[in-house]
Design a protein around this motif. Structure first.
Motif, PDB file in Angstrom:
ATOM      1  N   ILE A 488     -17.527  64.894   9.490  1.00 38.63           N
ATOM      2  CA  ILE A 488     -16.633  66.003   9.804  1.00 38.63           C
ATOM      3  C   ILE A 488     -16.098  66.572   8.488  1.00 38.63           C
ATOM      4  CG2 ILE A 488     -14.567  66.693  11.060  1.00 38.63           C
ATOM      5  CD1 ILE A 488     -16.714  65.685  12.887  1.00 38.63           C
ATOM      6  N   PRO A 489     -16.042  67.897   8.330  1.00 37.48           N
ATOM      7  CA  PRO A 489     -15.515  68.464   7.076  1.00 37.48           C
ATOM      8  C   PRO A 489     -14.086  67.997   6.793  1.00 37.48           C
ATOM      9  CG  PRO A 489     -16.578  70.152   8.406  1.00 37.48           C
ATOM     10  CD  PRO A 489     -16.492  68.941   9.266  1.00 37.48           C
ATOM     11  N   SER A 490     -13.726  68.046   5.530  1.00 42.61           N
ATOM     12  CA  SER A 490     -12.370  67.661   5.118  1.00 42.61           C
ATOM     13  C   SER A 490     -11.398  68.833   5.172  1.00 42.61           C
ATOM     14  CB  SER A 490     -12.399  67.082   3.693  1.00 42.61           C
ATOM     15  OG  SER A 490     -13.225  65.937   3.630  1.00 42.61           O
ATOM     16  N   LEU A 491     -11.940  70.060   5.115  1.00 46.53           N
ATOM     17  CA  LEU A 491     -11.070  71.232   5.124  1.00 46.53           C
ATOM     18  C   LEU A 491     -10.697  71.583   6.569  1.00 46.53           C
ATOM     19  CD1 LEU A 491     -12.806  73.514   2.497  1.00 46.53           C
ATOM     20  CD2 LEU A 491     -10.789  72.086   2.185  1.00 46.53           C
ATOM     21  N   PRO A 492      -9.394  71.685   6.889  1.00 46.15           N
ATOM     22  CA  PRO A 492      -8.983  71.972   8.274  1.00 46.15           C
ATOM     23  C   PRO A 492      -9.530  73.290   8.808  1.00 46.15           C
ATOM     24  CG  PRO A 492      -7.120  71.165   6.998  1.00 46.15           C
ATOM     25  CD  PRO A 492      -8.237  71.395   6.027  1.00 46.15           C
ATOM     26  N   PHE A 493      -9.622  74.318   7.943  1.00 41.51           N
ATOM     27  CA  PHE A 493     -10.057  75.616   8.448  1.00 41.51           C
ATOM     28  C   PHE A 493     -11.543  75.647   8.771  1.00 41.51           C
ATOM     29  CE2 PHE A 493     -10.632  75.980   3.857  1.00 41.51           C
ATOM     30  CZ  PHE A 493     -11.855  76.606   3.746  1.00 41.51           C
ATOM     31  N   ARG A 494     -12.283  74.565   8.407  1.00 41.42           N
ATOM     32  CA  ARG A 494     -13.699  74.472   8.755  1.00 41.42           C
ATOM     33  C   ARG A 494     -13.922  73.678  10.042  1.00 41.42           C
ATOM     34  NH1 ARG A 494     -16.539  78.170   7.242  1.00 41.42           N
ATOM     35  NH2 ARG A 494     -18.420  76.877   7.389  1.00 41.42           N
ATOM     36  N   ILE A 495     -12.823  73.300  10.712  1.00 39.52           N
ATOM     37  CA  ILE A 495     -12.913  72.521  11.951  1.00 39.52           C
ATOM     38  C   ILE A 495     -12.330  73.363  13.085  1.00 39.52           C
ATOM     39  CG2 ILE A 495     -12.285  70.394  13.135  1.00 39.52           C
ATOM     40  CD1 ILE A 495     -11.933  69.093  10.412  1.00 39.52           C
ATOM     41  N   GLN A 496     -13.105  73.581  14.121  1.00 37.82           N
ATOM     42  CA  GLN A 496     -12.669  74.347  15.291  1.00 37.82           C
ATOM     43  C   GLN A 496     -12.468  73.398  16.468  1.00 37.82           C
ATOM     44  OE1 GLN A 496     -15.272  77.547  16.398  1.00 37.82           O
ATOM     45  NE2 GLN A 496     -14.261  77.895  18.362  1.00 37.82           N
ATOM     46  N   ILE A 497     -11.257  73.439  17.073  1.00 34.16           N
ATOM     47  CA  ILE A 497     -10.921  72.569  18.198  1.00 34.16           C
ATOM     48  C   ILE A 497     -10.824  73.419  19.455  1.00 34.16           C
ATOM     49  CG2 ILE A 497      -9.327  70.862  19.108  1.00 34.16           C
ATOM     50  CD1 ILE A 497     -10.639  69.978  16.536  1.00 34.16           C
ATOM     51  N   ASN A 498     -11.623  73.091  20.482  1.00 37.60           N
ATOM     52  CA  ASN A 498     -11.578  73.770  21.778  1.00 37.60           C
ATOM     53  C   ASN A 498     -11.118  72.769  22.826  1.00 37.60           C
ATOM     54  OD1 ASN A 498     -12.695  76.119  20.581  1.00 37.60           O
ATOM     55  ND2 ASN A 498     -14.751  75.298  20.840  1.00 37.60           N
ATOM     56  N   GLN A 499      -9.937  73.049  23.429  1.00 38.43           N
ATOM     57  CA  GLN A 499      -9.388  72.157  24.439  1.00 38.43           C
ATOM     58  C   GLN A 499      -9.451  72.810  25.806  1.00 38.43           C
ATOM     59  OE1 GLN A 499      -5.742  70.004  23.570  1.00 38.43           O
ATOM     60  NE2 GLN A 499      -5.796  70.707  21.448  1.00 38.43           N
ATOM     61  N   GLY A 500      -9.828  72.018  26.796  1.00 40.59           N
ATOM     62  CA  GLY A 500      -9.852  72.476  28.174  1.00 40.59           C
ATOM     63  C   GLY A 500      -9.418  71.365  29.099  1.00 40.59           C
ATOM     64  N   GLU A 501      -9.379  71.688  30.407  1.00 33.04           N
ATOM     65  CA  GLU A 501      -8.993  70.695  31.414  1.00 33.04           C
ATOM     66  C   GLU A 501     -10.158  70.442  32.346  1.00 33.04           C
ATOM     67  OE1 GLU A 501      -5.470  71.811  33.433  1.00 33.04           O
ATOM     68  OE2 GLU A 501      -4.385  72.342  31.603  1.00 33.04           O
ATOM     69  N   SER A 502     -10.284  69.192  32.773  1.00 34.80           N
ATOM     70  CA  SER A 502     -11.345  68.821  33.711  1.00 34.80           C
ATOM     71  C   SER A 502     -10.766  68.606  35.098  1.00 34.80           C
ATOM     72  CB  SER A 502     -12.052  67.559  33.235  1.00 34.80           C
ATOM     73  OG  SER A 502     -11.148  66.479  33.141  1.00 34.80           O
TER      74      SER A 502
END
Length: 502
Positions: A488-502
Motif C-alpha cells: 500500500i502506498p505511504s502517501l495518504p493522497f494516493r490511497i482512495q477509501i470507498n465505504q459502503g453498507e451491506s
C-alpha cells in the motif's frame, strides 16, 4: 523571409504595441499605421519599439504614409515602406543604431587595444572526467526512480461495513390538546374530519288510499221570507260538526218569492274521496250573506266519492333504508379515512360514533305515496389518530439517545415502526399504545484511521488488519496500481477509501 504584420489602432501606445510583439516569433516585424489618427509620432517611441524588437532577435520596419512618422523613422534608422508587398519583397537594411554599434566596436579594436570590450562572455563549463560523470548520472537516475516509486503507486480500498440490527419497544400515550413530543412517550392526538354523502332507495312495501272521484247529490233551498233570492253556481255548503265536509253548487237558480218557496240544485263535494259520501239531511249550512233567510238540506245521501289504493312506504321501510344508509356512509368514511391517513399513522378511533348529520331528506315525505323510498344524507365524522411524523420524531430522538460515543452511529433512514394491533383508552380521551422501533447502526471510522492502519502494508496484511478492526459484511477489496506493486502506498493522497453498507 517570414514577416509578422501588426496592424496598429488609433489608441495604441508603446506598451500595447509591445504586447502585440510578444506574440510574434518571426525574424521580421512590420508595423502598419492606421489610415486615420496620429499614433507613435515621437522618435523616442520608435526607438523604444526598435530596441524591444531587437531584444527579441527581430528586425523592425514601418508601413505608413504619415510624413512625421516617416521623418522620425529616418532619423532613427528604421526602414519605412509604402505597401505590404514592397515590405515583403525588398530586403530590410540594418538600422542606424546597429551600424553605429559596429563602428564603435571597430574603432575600439583599432585605437584602444588595451581596453577590453564590456561584453558578456559565457563562463566555460566545468568538465568532469568520465569516471566521475558515470556515478553522478547513475545517482540522478536512481533519484528519479525513487521519486517515481514514492509518488506513482496508488491503492483503492473498497469496504462493505456490516450493519447491526436493533429494536426497541416504546410505550406511547396520546393526549388531545398536547402539542409537544417528549422522550417519555407523550405525543399529540390529531383530529381528522371526514365528510361523506350518499343516496339510497328501496321499493315500498305498504300502501295508502288517496281520493279519486268526487261525491255528488242534490240539495233543497227553502225561502224563509217573501222575497226571492238568487243562489249562484259555486255556492259553498257544508255539514255541521268538528270536521265539516264542504260542498259546492254546480248549478245556480232563484227561490220563489214567497215564504216556504223551494228550489232544488245539484251539488258536488269540494274534495274528492269517500269523505264526500254523507247521509241525508247532513248538509245544512250555507256560506252566503243571506243564509239567515234560507235553509238547505240534502233529502238523499250524496254518492260517487271513491278512494284508490297505491304503493306507499311504511315505517319499517324508512327504518331499513336509514340503517342501510348509515352502513353505506360508514363504509365510505372508513375508505376515505384509509386514503387520508399514511401507512404508519395510527388510527385511535375504532367506531364512528362521533358524527354530525349535515342533511337528511326522504322522498316521498312521511305518509306520501310512492313505489320507491329515496334517502339523501350527508354526514361529517370525526376520528382521532397519531401522526407518523410525530412517531418518527419520537423514535428519532430515542434512538439518538441510545448512543453516547462515536464508535457506532445509527442510520436514521433505516428506522421502521411497527405498532401493536390495538390501543387502550384510559380516562375519557387519553390513548395508550405500544410501538416497536427497529433500526440499523454502522461502525464509524475515519479515512485517516484506515490509512494509518494499512499504510506501507502488503495487500494481504492490510486485509487482515481491516477484517480485525472493522465489522465487515464481506472481505475488503484492495486494488493496487500498478498491479505488481507489492505494498500500500505511504502517501495518504494516493490511497482512495470507498465505504459502503451491506
Amino acid at each position: 523571409m517570414k514577416t509578422q504584420i501588426i496592424q496598429l489602432e488609433e489608441h495604441d501606445d508603446t506598451l500595447s504595441v509591445r504586447d502585440k510583439m510578444d506574440w510574434s516569433q518571426t525574424p521580421r516585424m512590420l508595423l502598419v499605421w492606421p489610415e486615420k489618427g496620429k499614433v507613435l509620432r515621437a522618435r523616442l517611441d520608435l526607438i523604444l519599439l526598435e530596441r524591444y524588437c531587437s531584444s527579441h532577435g527581430s528586425q523592425l520596419a514601418l508601413l505608413t504614409s504619415d510624413k512625421e512618422v516617416i521623418f522620425q523613422a529616418g532619423e532613427a534608422g528604421i526602414p519605412v515602406f509604402q505597401s505590404r508587398s514592397e515590405a515583403q519583397l525588398q530586403a530590410w537594411g540594418k538600422s542606424f543604431r546597429e551600424f553605429r554599434r559596429q563602428e564603435l566596436e571597430k574603432y575600439a579594436a583599432e585605437n584602444l587595444p588595451g581596453v577590453p570590450l564590456e561584453r558578456e562572455v559565457p563562463l566555460p563549463r566545468k568538465k568532469y572526467p568520465l569516471w566521475a560523470r558515470i556515478p553522478i548520472f547513475s545517482l540522478g537516475v536512481l533519484s528519479v526512480l525513487a521519486l517515481a516509486a514514492f509518488l506513482l503507486p496508488s491503492a483503492e480500498i473498497n469496504l462493505r461495513l456490516q450493519g447491526r440490527q436493533h429494536s426497541l419497544s416504546i410505550p406511547i400515550q396520546a393526549q388531545p390538546g398536547r402539542n409537544q413530543i417528549t422522550l417519555s412517550g407523550f405525543v399529540p392526538v390529531r383530529e381528522l374530519m371526514i365528510m361523506v354523502e350518499g343516496q339510497l332507495s328501496t321499493p315500498t312495501t305498504g300502501s295508502t288510499l288517496i281520493p279519486a272521484e268526487y261525491a255528488a247529490g242534490e240539495v233543497v233551498f227553502t225561502n224563509l221570507g217573501e222575497e226571492g233570492f238568487y243562489i249562484p253556481e259555486g255556492t259553498i255548503l257544508s255539514t255541521t260538526g268538528d270536521k265539516p265536509v264542504l260542498f259546492r253548487t254546480i248549478t245556480g237558480g232563484s227561490t220563489p218569492s214567497e215564504q216556504g218557496g223551494e228550489i232544488t240544485l245539484k251539488v258536488e263535494a269540494y274534495l274528492p274521496g269517500v269523505s264526500g259520501n254523507i247521509p241525508a239531511n247532513q248538509i245544512n249550512k250555507i256560506n252566503l250573506e243571506v243564509g239567515a233567510e234560507l235553509t238547505v238540506t240534502n233529502p238523499a245521501p250524496t254518492e260517487g266519492g271513491t278512494d284508490i289504493q297505491i304503493p306507499a312506504p311504511t315505517l319499517v321501510d324508512r327504518l331499513k333504508l336509514a340503517r342501510d344508509m348509515d352502513q353505506l356512509l360508514e363504509d365510505m368514511a372508513w375508505e376515505k379515512i384509509n386514503q387520508e391517513l399514511g401507512f404508519e399513522d395510527i388510527l385511535l378511533t375504532d367506531r364512528l360514533d362521533d358524527f354530525k348529520v349535515i342533511s337528511e331528506e326522504y322522498a316521498p315525505e312521511e305518509n306520501g305515496p310512492g313505489e320507491f323510498l329515496w334517502l339523501d344524507k350527508e354526514v361529517q365524522y370525526l376520528v382521532h389518530y397519531i401522526s407518523s411524523d410525530d412517531l418518527h420524531k419520537l423514535a428519532h430522538d430515542l434512538v439518538l439517545a441510545q448512543y453516547q460515543d462515536n464508535s457506532y452511529i445509527p442510520d436514521l433512514n433505516s428506522i421502521q415502526l411497527q405498532p401493536t394491533p390495538s390501543s387502550e383508552k384510559s380516562g375519557k380521551q387519553n390513548f395508550h399504545r405500544e410501538i416497536q422501533v427497529s433500526w440499523i447502526d454502522v461502525q464509524t471510522v475515519s479515512r485517516e484511521e484506515i490509512i494509518d492502519w494499512i499504510s506501507a502494508k502488503s495487500a494481504g496484511e492490510a486485509a487482515r488488519i481491516l477484517q480485525k478492526k472493522l465489522d465487515l459484511g464481506e472481505d475488503p477489496q484492495i486494488i493496487l496500481q500498478p498491479r505488481w506493486w507489492p505494498r500500500i502506498p505511504s502517501l495518504p493522497f494516493r490511497i482512495q477509501i470507498n465505504q459502503g453498507e451491506s
